[in-house]
Design a protein around this motif. Structure first.
Motif, PDB file in Angstrom:
ATOM      1  N   ARG A   1     -29.858  -8.187 -40.369  1.00 44.92           N
ATOM      2  CA  ARG A   1     -30.256  -9.381 -39.662  1.00 44.92           C
ATOM      3  C   ARG A   1     -29.573  -9.599 -38.275  1.00 44.92           C
ATOM      4  O   ARG A   1     -30.098  -9.882 -37.212  1.00 44.92           O
ATOM      5  N   THR A   2     -28.269  -9.015 -38.039  1.00 42.30           N
ATOM      6  CA  THR A   2     -27.572  -8.998 -36.776  1.00 42.30           C
ATOM      7  C   THR A   2     -28.188  -8.032 -35.861  1.00 42.30           C
ATOM      8  O   THR A   2     -28.621  -8.293 -34.665  1.00 42.30           O
ATOM      9  N   ALA A   3     -28.594  -6.694 -36.539  1.00 41.38           N
ATOM     10  CA  ALA A   3     -29.304  -6.021 -35.672  1.00 41.38           C
ATOM     11  C   ALA A   3     -30.711  -6.344 -35.237  1.00 41.38           C
ATOM     12  O   ALA A   3     -30.979  -6.375 -33.959  1.00 41.38           O
ATOM     13  N   SER A   4     -31.254  -6.964 -36.061  1.00 44.90           N
ATOM     14  CA  SER A   4     -32.694  -7.281 -35.714  1.00 44.90           C
ATOM     15  C   SER A   4     -32.733  -8.496 -34.635  1.00 44.90           C
ATOM     16  O   SER A   4     -33.558  -8.647 -33.555  1.00 44.90           O
ATOM     17  N   ALA A   5     -31.729  -9.388 -34.849  1.00 46.80           N
ATOM     18  CA  ALA A   5     -31.312 -10.469 -33.710  1.00 46.80           C
ATOM     19  C   ALA A   5     -31.141  -9.921 -32.242  1.00 46.80           C
ATOM     20  O   ALA A   5     -31.637 -10.335 -31.184  1.00 46.80           O
ATOM     21  N   ILE A   6     -30.314  -8.779 -32.569  1.00 44.12           N
ATOM     22  CA  ILE A   6     -29.862  -8.400 -31.021  1.00 44.12           C
ATOM     23  C   ILE A   6     -31.195  -7.637 -30.620  1.00 44.12           C
ATOM     24  O   ILE A   6     -31.529  -7.981 -29.321  1.00 44.12           O
ATOM     25  N   LEU A   7     -31.865  -6.843 -31.120  1.00 39.98           N
ATOM     26  CA  LEU A   7     -33.100  -6.212 -30.860  1.00 39.98           C
ATOM     27  C   LEU A   7     -33.985  -7.299 -30.483  1.00 39.98           C
ATOM     28  O   LEU A   7     -35.108  -7.018 -29.301  1.00 39.98           O
ATOM     29  N   GLU A   8     -34.069  -8.111 -30.998  1.00 43.05           N
ATOM     30  CA  GLU A   8     -35.052  -9.279 -30.520  1.00 43.05           C
ATOM     31  C   GLU A   8     -35.066 -10.147 -29.194  1.00 43.05           C
ATOM     32  O   GLU A   8     -35.950 -10.050 -28.567  1.00 43.05           O
ATOM     33  N   GLN A   9     -33.852 -10.183 -28.910  1.00 47.31           N
ATOM     34  CA  GLN A   9     -33.221 -10.480 -27.746  1.00 47.31           C
ATOM     35  C   GLN A   9     -33.721  -9.656 -26.578  1.00 47.31           C
ATOM     36  O   GLN A   9     -33.871  -9.872 -25.372  1.00 47.31           O
TER      37      GLN A   9
END
Length: 262
Positions: free
Chosen positions: A3-11
């Motif tokens: 989830r952290t990785a996805s949130a970073i790449l979404e930004q």
């Protein structure tokens, strides 16, 4: 962690990922002897994967000498390397050494000789001579001796500091004497990012660090990227992971979800 990785790449969106990492305590576990530290193969392979990716750039930003961290990471020339907290940088076909560093080399050397004699009296503590800076490590010294070691460091270094030519940087069980130059890891991050985006490429910097020496880098990326704290020693960072093992896990997840530009 996914989830952290996805949130970073979404930004990140479609911007180029500029992945910048501290070394000791972030990519590698602390050792009592800095010379015993080498980047594990699994983490080197991960970083090489980012380097080979068309949408990513990788850099190491450390307090170690540049030549030292180059050897200990084993990463190719495609990576950026910033040593001595950014006072020396290489990457993108360019080299940078802060022009004021040479002015204090002799002064640092003189302090180092005196400091070595004082620190030798404390088992578990040792001096690391980086030529342009000098650091006292006391992680393995008895806790009862820490105050005495810090006092000895202060007594030896005070005259040079009072001239305004040198300054102290405090880290995790380490005291470092550096040239008193208004330049830090945040400046190194800015130097690297500027060169990655000089062709007009929009970038998204991600900085991962574990110590107070990384706070300047967190501040540099906070308005246009993401900071990731790898320990509780730092107050900055948008996300937090647990040490080098947590950093490796996050990098693995980031790479799995990273898509090429465009």
């Amino acid at each position: 962690m996914a989830r952290t990785a996805s949130a970073i790449l979404e930004q990140r969106g479609s911007r180029r990922l500029v992945l910048l990492c501290d070394f000791d305590g972030t990519l590698v576990e602390f050792q009592s002897d800095p010379a015993a530290v080498w980047l594990p193969e699994s983490r080197r392979t991960l970083l090489e994967g980012f380097l080979d990716h068309p949408a990513a750039t990788v850099g190491i930003v450390t307090g170690r000498r540049l030549i030292d961290v180059r050897e200990r990471t084993g990463l190719p020339d495609a990576a950026y390397f910033a040593g001595l907290h950014g006072l020396e940088i290489e990457g993108g076909g360019e080299q940078f050494v802060h022009p004021q560093v040479a002015e204090t080399r002799a002064l640092v050397r003189g302090v180092s000789i005196t400091l070595a004699a004082r620190i030798a009296a404390h088992p578990g503590a040792f001096l690391e001579d980086k030529e342009m800076s000098v650091a006292v490590h006391y992680r393995e010294a008895p806790a009862s001796a820490h105050a005495e070691i810090m006092t000895a460091f202060e007594q030896v270094t005070r005259p040079a500091i009072e001239t305004g030519r040198l300054r102290v940087m405090r880290g995790s069980f380490v005291l470092e004497l550096l040239p008193n130059i208004p330049w830090n890891k945040g400046d190194a991050v800015r130097w690297i990012v500027k060169r990655v985006q000089r062709d007009g490429v929009p970038v998204f910097p991600v900085y991962i660090g574990d110590d107070v020496t990384d706070e300047d880098a967190f501040r540099e990326v906070e308005d246009r990227g993401v900071g990731i704290a790898a320990s509780d020693r730092v107050t900055g960072g948008d996300f937090r992971v647990d040490g080098p093992a947590g950093v490796e896990e996050l990098l693995r997840e980031l790479f799995k979800t990273l898509e090429p530009e465009g």
